[in-house]
Every structure is written in C-alpha cells, then in structure tokens.
Motif scaffolding. Structure first.
Motif, PDB file in Angstrom:
ATOM      1  N   PHE A  79       8.874   1.202  -1.236  1.00 57.03           N
ATOM      2  CA  PHE A  79       8.474   1.890  -2.463  1.00 57.03           C
ATOM      3  C   PHE A  79       7.428   2.960  -2.123  1.00 57.03           C
ATOM      4  O   PHE A  79       6.442   2.689  -1.434  1.00 57.03           O
ATOM      5  CB  PHE A  79       7.915   0.888  -3.461  1.00 57.03           C
ATOM      6  CG  PHE A  79       7.378   1.486  -4.729  1.00 57.03           C
ATOM      7  CD1 PHE A  79       8.166   2.300  -5.521  1.00 57.03           C
ATOM      8  CD2 PHE A  79       6.080   1.222  -5.128  1.00 57.03           C
ATOM      9  CE1 PHE A  79       7.675   2.840  -6.694  1.00 57.03           C
ATOM     10  CE2 PHE A  79       5.576   1.753  -6.301  1.00 57.03           C
ATOM     11  CZ  PHE A  79       6.375   2.563  -7.086  1.00 57.03           C
ATOM     12  N   SER A  80       7.640   4.178  -2.597  1.00 63.78           N
ATOM     13  CA  SER A  80       6.847   5.325  -2.150  1.00 63.78           C
ATOM     14  C   SER A  80       5.377   5.246  -2.542  1.00 63.78           C
ATOM     15  O   SER A  80       4.534   5.892  -1.904  1.00 63.78           O
ATOM     16  CB  SER A  80       7.451   6.625  -2.710  1.00 63.78           C
ATOM     17  OG  SER A  80       7.441   6.607  -4.129  1.00 63.78           O
ATOM     18  N   SER A  81       5.038   4.489  -3.568  1.00 62.97           N
ATOM     19  CA  SER A  81       3.635   4.383  -3.989  1.00 62.97           C
ATOM     20  C   SER A  81       3.016   3.029  -3.651  1.00 62.97           C
ATOM     21  O   SER A  81       1.910   2.724  -4.094  1.00 62.97           O
ATOM     22  CB  SER A  81       3.520   4.628  -5.502  1.00 62.97           C
ATOM     23  OG  SER A  81       3.897   5.947  -5.840  1.00 62.97           O
ATOM     24  N   GLY A  82       3.720   2.231  -2.879  1.00 63.91           N
ATOM     25  CA  GLY A  82       3.224   0.900  -2.545  1.00 63.91           C
ATOM     26  C   GLY A  82       2.278   0.894  -1.362  1.00 63.91           C
ATOM     27  O   GLY A  82       2.296   1.794  -0.515  1.00 63.91           O
ATOM     28  N   CYS A  83       1.442  -0.135  -1.297  1.00 60.93           N
ATOM     29  CA  CYS A  83       0.537  -0.292  -0.156  1.00 60.93           C
ATOM     30  C   CYS A  83       0.495  -1.729   0.331  1.00 60.93           C
ATOM     31  O   CYS A  83      -0.469  -2.134   0.984  1.00 60.93           O
ATOM     32  CB  CYS A  83      -0.868   0.196  -0.494  1.00 60.93           C
ATOM     33  SG  CYS A  83      -1.710  -0.722  -1.797  1.00 60.93           S
ATOM     34  N   ALA A  84       1.536  -2.516   0.025  1.00 62.55           N
ATOM     35  CA  ALA A  84       1.539  -3.923   0.444  1.00 62.55           C
ATOM     36  C   ALA A  84       1.413  -4.048   1.957  1.00 62.55           C
ATOM     37  O   ALA A  84       0.768  -4.977   2.460  1.00 62.55           O
ATOM     38  CB  ALA A  84       2.811  -4.608  -0.050  1.00 62.55           C
ATOM     39  N   HIS A  85       2.017  -3.109   2.686  1.00 60.54           N
ATOM     40  CA  HIS A  85       1.974  -3.178   4.153  1.00 60.54           C
ATOM     41  C   HIS A  85       0.620  -2.775   4.716  1.00 60.54           C
ATOM     42  O   HIS A  85       0.393  -2.889   5.923  1.00 60.54           O
ATOM     43  CB  HIS A  85       3.078  -2.296   4.745  1.00 60.54           C
ATOM     44  CG  HIS A  85       3.045  -0.870   4.304  1.00 60.54           C
ATOM     45  ND1 HIS A  85       3.195  -0.490   2.989  1.00 60.54           N
ATOM     46  CD2 HIS A  85       2.882   0.284   5.010  1.00 60.54           C
ATOM     47  CE1 HIS A  85       3.125   0.839   2.902  1.00 60.54           C
ATOM     48  NE2 HIS A  85       2.931   1.324   4.106  1.00 60.54           N
ATOM     49  N   TRP A  86      -0.290  -2.307   3.871  1.00 55.61           N
ATOM     50  CA  TRP A  86      -1.652  -2.006   4.314  1.00 55.61           C
ATOM     51  C   TRP A  86      -2.589  -3.201   4.122  1.00 55.61           C
ATOM     52  O   TRP A  86      -3.740  -3.142   4.534  1.00 55.61           O
ATOM     53  CB  TRP A  86      -2.225  -0.837   3.519  1.00 55.61           C
ATOM     54  CG  TRP A  86      -1.489   0.461   3.680  1.00 55.61           C
ATOM     55  CD1 TRP A  86      -0.450   0.742   4.530  1.00 55.61           C
ATOM     56  CD2 TRP A  86      -1.755   1.673   2.962  1.00 55.61           C
ATOM     57  NE1 TRP A  86      -0.042   2.040   4.383  1.00 55.61           N
ATOM     58  CE2 TRP A  86      -0.820   2.644   3.438  1.00 55.61           C
ATOM     59  CE3 TRP A  86      -2.666   2.039   1.988  1.00 55.61           C
ATOM     60  CZ2 TRP A  86      -0.793   3.950   2.941  1.00 55.61           C
ATOM     61  CZ3 TRP A  86      -2.651   3.338   1.490  1.00 55.61           C
ATOM     62  CH2 TRP A  86      -1.721   4.283   1.969  1.00 55.61           C
ATOM     63  N   ILE A 108      -7.853  -3.968   3.292  1.00 57.14           N
ATOM     64  CA  ILE A 108      -6.910  -2.858   3.286  1.00 57.14           C
ATOM     65  C   ILE A 108      -7.204  -1.978   4.493  1.00 57.14           C
ATOM     66  O   ILE A 108      -8.365  -1.669   4.783  1.00 57.14           O
ATOM     67  CB  ILE A 108      -6.984  -2.047   1.970  1.00 57.14           C
ATOM     68  CG1 ILE A 108      -5.856  -1.018   1.920  1.00 57.14           C
ATOM     69  CG2 ILE A 108      -8.337  -1.387   1.787  1.00 57.14           C
ATOM     70  CD1 ILE A 108      -5.687  -0.376   0.555  1.00 57.14           C
ATOM     71  N   GLN A 109      -6.171  -1.623   5.209  1.00 55.85           N
ATOM     72  CA  GLN A 109      -6.276  -0.709   6.346  1.00 55.85           C
ATOM     73  C   GLN A 109      -5.450   0.528   6.018  1.00 55.85           C
ATOM     74  O   GLN A 109      -4.220   0.504   6.043  1.00 55.85           O
ATOM     75  CB  GLN A 109      -5.766  -1.359   7.631  1.00 55.85           C
ATOM     76  CG  GLN A 109      -5.839  -0.451   8.844  1.00 55.85           C
ATOM     77  CD  GLN A 109      -7.267  -0.025   9.182  1.00 55.85           C
ATOM     78  OE1 GLN A 109      -8.116  -0.865   9.450  1.00 55.85           O
ATOM     79  NE2 GLN A 109      -7.532   1.283   9.134  1.00 55.85           N
ATOM     80  N   VAL A 110      -6.132   1.604   5.678  1.00 57.05           N
ATOM     81  CA  VAL A 110      -5.470   2.835   5.271  1.00 57.05           C
ATOM     82  C   VAL A 110      -5.147   3.649   6.521  1.00 57.05           C
ATOM     83  O   VAL A 110      -6.037   3.901   7.340  1.00 57.05           O
ATOM     84  CB  VAL A 110      -6.354   3.648   4.313  1.00 57.05           C
ATOM     85  CG1 VAL A 110      -5.643   4.926   3.878  1.00 57.05           C
ATOM     86  CG2 VAL A 110      -6.718   2.798   3.092  1.00 57.05           C
ATOM     87  N   PRO A 111      -3.914   4.069   6.695  1.00 61.16           N
ATOM     88  CA  PRO A 111      -3.555   4.832   7.903  1.00 61.16           C
ATOM     89  C   PRO A 111      -4.069   6.257   7.850  1.00 61.16           C
ATOM     90  O   PRO A 111      -4.410   6.774   6.784  1.00 61.16           O
ATOM     91  CB  PRO A 111      -2.025   4.798   7.883  1.00 61.16           C
ATOM     92  CG  PRO A 111      -1.686   4.702   6.431  1.00 61.16           C
ATOM     93  CD  PRO A 111      -2.758   3.838   5.817  1.00 61.16           C
TER      94      PRO A 111
END
Length: 271
Positions: A79-86, A108-111
């Motif tokens: 999903f383009s607005s998701g951040c679950a993988h962060w 949260i780890q923001v790339p």
C-alpha cells in the motif's frame, strides 16, 4: 487489485473462557514526526487485568480509510501510504502477570528515500491467544477442527515528516439539515475533506444563535482524524429542548491550524 479486510477498533471472538479474560492497552494512537533516515521510539503499555498470566504478540499491518464514514480496512503490504514495514515492537512476544503492566517499545525506522517525504500510517495488533490444550487433551487419534479463541486490540501509528507538520488544511464540502418528518431532534450533516498533505485531527462544533432572543449555545461533537485526501461525514443532533424560532448555525471544524478554521453557515427554523 488490492485485497482488503474490514477491521474495527476491537476485533473479538468470544467464548465463556475468553470473556473472563481482561486486558487493555494505552495509548491507542502514536504520532511520529521523524525526518528521512531518523528513528523514533514511543511506549505502548499492555495491562493484564485478569487473574492468570497471559501471553501477547504484536504485529503490524497497513490500513486505508475509504468513503466518508470513518471506517478502515486492512490492505496489502505494498500500500503506497503504509508504513507497517518501518515498524517494530520490542518485545514483540511477551507474558504479563495478573495485575501487571508491560511497557513495549514501538519503534519506527524511516528510510532515507523519497517515500519518507510523505505522510504514512499503519496499525498495530496486540493479540492474546488461548492455549491449545483442548486439542492436546483429545489425543492423537482424534481428528477435527479446534477453534482457538483470541481477541486483539488495535492501535494506530501516524508518521508525519517535519516539513509537512504545518501543511494542514481542511474544508467543509456540505452542511445541511436532514431532519425528516416529525423527528424529535433536528439533525444536521456536515461533510469534511482533508485537502492538505498532513493528517488532520478535527474537533467539530456548532455555534447556535437564536436570531430573535440573541441567545447563543456551543454544541461540541466527538473529535476525529482524517487522512490526506480523505473525507468524513459528521452528524450533529440539536438539543430536543430548543425553543421554537429561527436560528443561525455556524458549523466549525478546528483542524489544528494555528490560524484557520473550516466552517459553513446554515439557517433553520425550529417549530
């Protein structure tokens, strides 16, 4: 095509055993404001209010909110607005004794990539599962399906880059009287849109003026959030004891801007 699954704030499968269990989490929302390449940590508190030790597991998923009713649905990992993988939880699997509270780090780890320049969101799932003892007690020669009673609490995570924190904007698309027939209460509907690039936390209220007597009253409603590009329908019920006569009503949405409010005006007559 993106697959979806409807989800509510508390998903519950009840049995007599599960109903006797009690747990709670706090807070229900996390707001991160990390720049690209940064990480952030906030604490989730999981409390066991029951009478026996319980084991919990935390996982993350993306969600979206379509339409204007405030309902959400789980969506795919891409999903383009998701951040679950962060997101991650430490610990992600743990036991809590009766009457105790466990602090869990939500990180949260923001790339350092272009996708980190937009607002992102996801949901965390805190699941409690019963033991599989019932199936084991039946023996290896017995076949069948076992129902594992579980329930889970959801919390929401929102990530807003610092550059977008002041980019909040909301507008009122419509404001109308939808009272029907001999309804005891006057019902007003307001549709609100997030027309900016940041998440807006809205506080809706009405300023009601009796244009004959000059009396005024402020009527508050429940706060809500709208994701960028999203809409929300807000229902207002006026007090049943309102005196008959003409009224000027200003519907207002305070969406957290330092300088602006969103609003619309309506004139009605109460019989």
């Amino acid at each position: 095509m993106m697959k979806k699954m409807v989800v509510s704030c508390l998903l519950t499968l009840f049995s007599l055993g599960v109903m006797a269990q009690s747990a709670s989490i706090s807070p229900s929302r996390f707001y991160f404001k990390q720049a690209p390449g940064e990480s952030g940590i906030q604490l989730l508190r999981v409390t066991n209010n029951g009478e026996k030790p319980e084991t919990f597991q935390i996982s993350f998923a993306n969600f979206d909110s379509e339409g204007n009713q405030g309902k959400t649905s789980l969506v795919d990992d891409d999903f383009s607005s998701g951040c679950a993988h962060w997101l991650s939880a430490t610990p992600a699997f743990f036991e809590v004794a009766p009457g105790e509270t466990k602090d869990v780090e939500i990180r949260i780890q923001v790339p350092s990539t272009p996708e980190a320049l937009s607002v992102r969101w996801a949901t965390g799932q805190v699941r409690l599962a019963s033991e599989r003892s019932a199936l084991n007690e039946r023996g290896a020669d017995v076949t069948g399906m076992q129902i594992i009673q579980t329930f889970q609490f959801l919390f929401h995570v929102f990530q807003t880059p610092p550059a977008l924190q002041d980019m909040k904007e909301a507008s009122v698309l419509s404001f109308q009287n939808v009272t029907e027939g001999q309804d005891a209460q006057v019902t007003l509907l307001m549709e609100v849109e997030n027309s900016g690039t940041a998440i807006v936390d809205c506080v809706p209220y009405l300023d009601v003026l009796n244009t004959v007597s000059g009396e005024t009253e402020r009527i508050m409603n429940k706060p809500f959030s709208i994701l960028p590009g999203g809409k929300r329908m807000v229902r207002f019920l006026l007090p049943e004891a309102m005196a008959p006569g003409p009224y000027n009503i200003l519907g207002v949405i305070d969406y957290g801007s330092r300088t602006d409010l969103a609003g619309a005006e309506l004139n009605i007559v109460v019989d």
